[in-house]
Design a protein around this motif. Structure first.
Motif, PDB file in Angstrom:
ATOM      1  N   ARG A   1       0.828  -1.213   0.000  1.00 16.96           N
ATOM      2  CA  ARG A   1       0.000   0.000   0.000  1.00 16.96           C
ATOM      3  C   ARG A   1       0.856   1.254   0.000  1.00 16.96           C
ATOM      4  NH1 ARG A   1      -2.556   0.224   4.996  1.00 16.96           N
ATOM      5  NH2 ARG A   1      -1.523  -1.705   5.551  1.00 16.96           N
ATOM      6  N   LEU A   2       2.070   1.142   0.516  1.00 18.63           N
ATOM      7  CA  LEU A   2       2.962   2.289   0.598  1.00 18.63           C
ATOM      8  C   LEU A   2       4.266   1.936  -0.103  1.00 18.63           C
ATOM      9  CD1 LEU A   2       3.704   5.089   1.679  1.00 18.63           C
ATOM     10  CD2 LEU A   2       4.323   4.015   3.850  1.00 18.63           C
ATOM     11  N   ASP A   3       4.546   2.679  -1.174  1.00 17.33           N
ATOM     12  CA  ASP A   3       5.744   2.435  -1.977  1.00 17.33           C
ATOM     13  C   ASP A   3       6.901   3.221  -1.369  1.00 17.33           C
ATOM     14  OD1 ASP A   3       7.598   1.914  -3.886  1.00 17.33           O
ATOM     15  OD2 ASP A   3       6.708   3.200  -5.416  1.00 17.33           O
ATOM     16  N   ALA A   4       7.556   2.619  -0.390  1.00 14.73           N
ATOM     17  CA  ALA A   4       8.639   3.284   0.332  1.00 14.73           C
ATOM     18  C   ALA A   4       9.408   2.221   1.102  1.00 14.73           C
ATOM     19  CB  ALA A   4       8.071   4.321   1.304  1.00 14.73           C
ATOM     20  N   SER A   5      10.551   2.628   1.661  1.00 15.90           N
ATOM     21  CA  SER A   5      11.244   1.709   2.558  1.00 15.90           C
ATOM     22  C   SER A   5      11.600   2.464   3.833  1.00 15.90           C
ATOM     23  CB  SER A   5      12.515   1.155   1.897  1.00 15.90           C
ATOM     24  OG  SER A   5      13.420   2.213   1.671  1.00 15.90           O
ATOM     25  N   ILE A   6      11.558   1.746   4.932  1.00 17.27           N
ATOM     26  CA  ILE A   6      11.961   2.343   6.209  1.00 17.27           C
ATOM     27  C   ILE A   6      13.438   2.041   6.386  1.00 17.27           C
ATOM     28  CG2 ILE A   6      11.551   2.456   8.690  1.00 17.27           C
ATOM     29  CD1 ILE A   6       8.738   1.286   8.160  1.00 17.27           C
ATOM     30  N   ALA A   7      14.259   3.088   6.268  1.00 17.15           N
ATOM     31  CA  ALA A   7      15.714   2.877   6.302  1.00 17.15           C
ATOM     32  C   ALA A   7      16.236   2.789   7.726  1.00 17.15           C
ATOM     33  CB  ALA A   7      16.417   3.996   5.545  1.00 17.15           C
ATOM     34  N   VAL A   8      15.549   3.451   8.649  1.00 17.96           N
ATOM     35  CA  VAL A   8      16.006   3.399  10.043  1.00 17.96           C
ATOM     36  C   VAL A   8      14.844   3.787  10.962  1.00 17.96           C
ATOM     37  CG1 VAL A   8      16.861   5.794  10.127  1.00 17.96           C
ATOM     38  CG2 VAL A   8      17.872   4.082  11.640  1.00 17.96           C
ATOM     39  N   VAL A   9      14.814   3.168  12.121  1.00 18.85           N
ATOM     40  CA  VAL A   9      13.915   3.586  13.199  1.00 18.85           C
ATOM     41  C   VAL A   9      14.782   4.141  14.311  1.00 18.85           C
ATOM     42  CG1 VAL A   9      12.331   2.780  15.004  1.00 18.85           C
ATOM     43  CG2 VAL A   9      12.064   1.966  12.654  1.00 18.85           C
ATOM     44  N   VAL A  10      14.553   5.402  14.650  1.00 20.15           N
ATOM     45  CA  VAL A  10      15.335   6.054  15.690  1.00 20.15           C
ATOM     46  C   VAL A  10      14.460   6.198  16.930  1.00 20.15           C
ATOM     47  CG1 VAL A  10      16.663   8.098  16.337  1.00 20.15           C
ATOM     48  CG2 VAL A  10      16.616   7.345  13.949  1.00 20.15           C
ATOM     49  N   CYS A  11      15.040   5.915  18.085  1.00 19.69           N
ATOM     50  CA  CYS A  11      14.266   5.922  19.321  1.00 19.69           C
ATOM     51  C   CYS A  11      15.088   6.579  20.434  1.00 19.69           C
ATOM     52  CB  CYS A  11      13.917   4.484  19.701  1.00 19.69           C
ATOM     53  SG  CYS A  11      12.858   4.351  21.141  1.00 19.69           S
ATOM     54  N   ASN A  12      14.440   7.372  21.260  1.00 21.29           N
ATOM     55  CA  ASN A  12      15.171   8.022  22.359  1.00 21.29           C
ATOM     56  C   ASN A  12      15.064   7.242  23.667  1.00 21.29           C
ATOM     57  OD1 ASN A  12      12.401   8.762  22.554  1.00 21.29           O
ATOM     58  ND2 ASN A  12      12.930  10.487  23.870  1.00 21.29           N
ATOM     59  N   LYS A  13      14.336   6.110  23.634  1.00 18.42           N
ATOM     60  CA  LYS A  13      14.164   5.305  24.853  1.00 18.42           C
ATOM     61  C   LYS A  13      14.641   3.876  24.588  1.00 18.42           C
ATOM     62  CE  LYS A  13      11.229   8.191  27.118  1.00 18.42           C
ATOM     63  NZ  LYS A  13      11.276   8.649  28.494  1.00 18.42           N
TER      64      LYS A  13
END
Ligand code: GRF
Length: 207
Positions: A29-41
């Motif tokens: 449904r979404l033509d994209a890629s998640i290159a990184v997930v950044v988290c502060n916790k």
């Protein structure tokens, strides 16, 4: 400018909106890629969701930085290293400084659990419930320096029922968040939009 399709998703918590984006990418449904997930916790549940989906995670704890600007500069470096095109805030519980916002002009989205401009800030659903509104909802907007106040890309409404509690209302709003966030990301990535004043417009300018 044609935008690439590399997303950086910023989280602080359980990551259900992150999951909605992961699922939308996975099922096309979404033509994209998640290159990184950044988290502060470091203990955020959303990190496990990212790892389970094979996505790189970067934990950058804000407590390790002397200022908001220094923290945001570290975020910018992490995102630029991965050549991120669009930054998606998904329950990222931090105010952003111009250091981050100016690095990605009109390229940072946020999902907020109220019909903005009503009920910005924390717990938008509880604010709506306490106020006694008859509709509530969710908003995807472009991030600007003012909190929860940037141009609106998409909104969805839900009814508020007499027997709702803040929790049942929040659960109903969350269903809509998960629906509209991937859709709004797709709209922004597709390009062809413009911002006039506060208004995010998808139609081409009339000749
Ligand atoms: C969502 O309600 C979102 O609208 C708000 O923070 C919450 C994050 O939830 N910005 P989750 O971590 O995506 O489950």
């Amino acid at each position: 400018m044609i935008m690439g399709r590399r997303l950086g998703v910023l989280i602080s918590g359980r990551g259900s909106n992150l999951q909605a984006i992961i699922d939308a990418v996975a099922d096309g449904r979404l033509d994209a890629s998640i290159a990184v997930v950044v988290c502060n916790k470091p203990n955020a549940g959303g990190l496990e969701r990212a790892t389970a989906a094979g996505i790189e995670t970067a934990v950058i704890e804000h407590t390790a930085f002397a200022s908001r600007e220094a923290y945001d500069a570290a975020l910018v470096e992490t995102l630029r290293q991965r050549e991120i095109d669009l930054v998606c805030l998904a329950g990222f519980m931090r105010l952003l400084s111009p250091v981050l916002i100016d690095a990605f002009p009109n390229r940072i989205l946020n999902i907020h659990p109220s019909l903005l401009p009503a009920f910005p800030g924390l717990h938008g659903q509880t604010q709506a419930w306490e106020y006694g509104t008859k509709v509530a909802g969710a908003t995807v907007h472009i991030v600007t320096p003012e909190l929860d106040a940037g141009p609106i890309v998409m909104q969805a409404t839900v009814p508020v029922e007499d027997d709702d509690t803040p929790d049942t209302l929040a659960a109903r709003v969350l269903v809509e968040e998960h629906r509209i966030y991937p859709e709004a990301i797709g709209i922004v990535l597709a390009g062809g939009w413009r911002i006039e004043g506060r208004r995010f417009l998808r139609q081409p300018t009339a000749p």
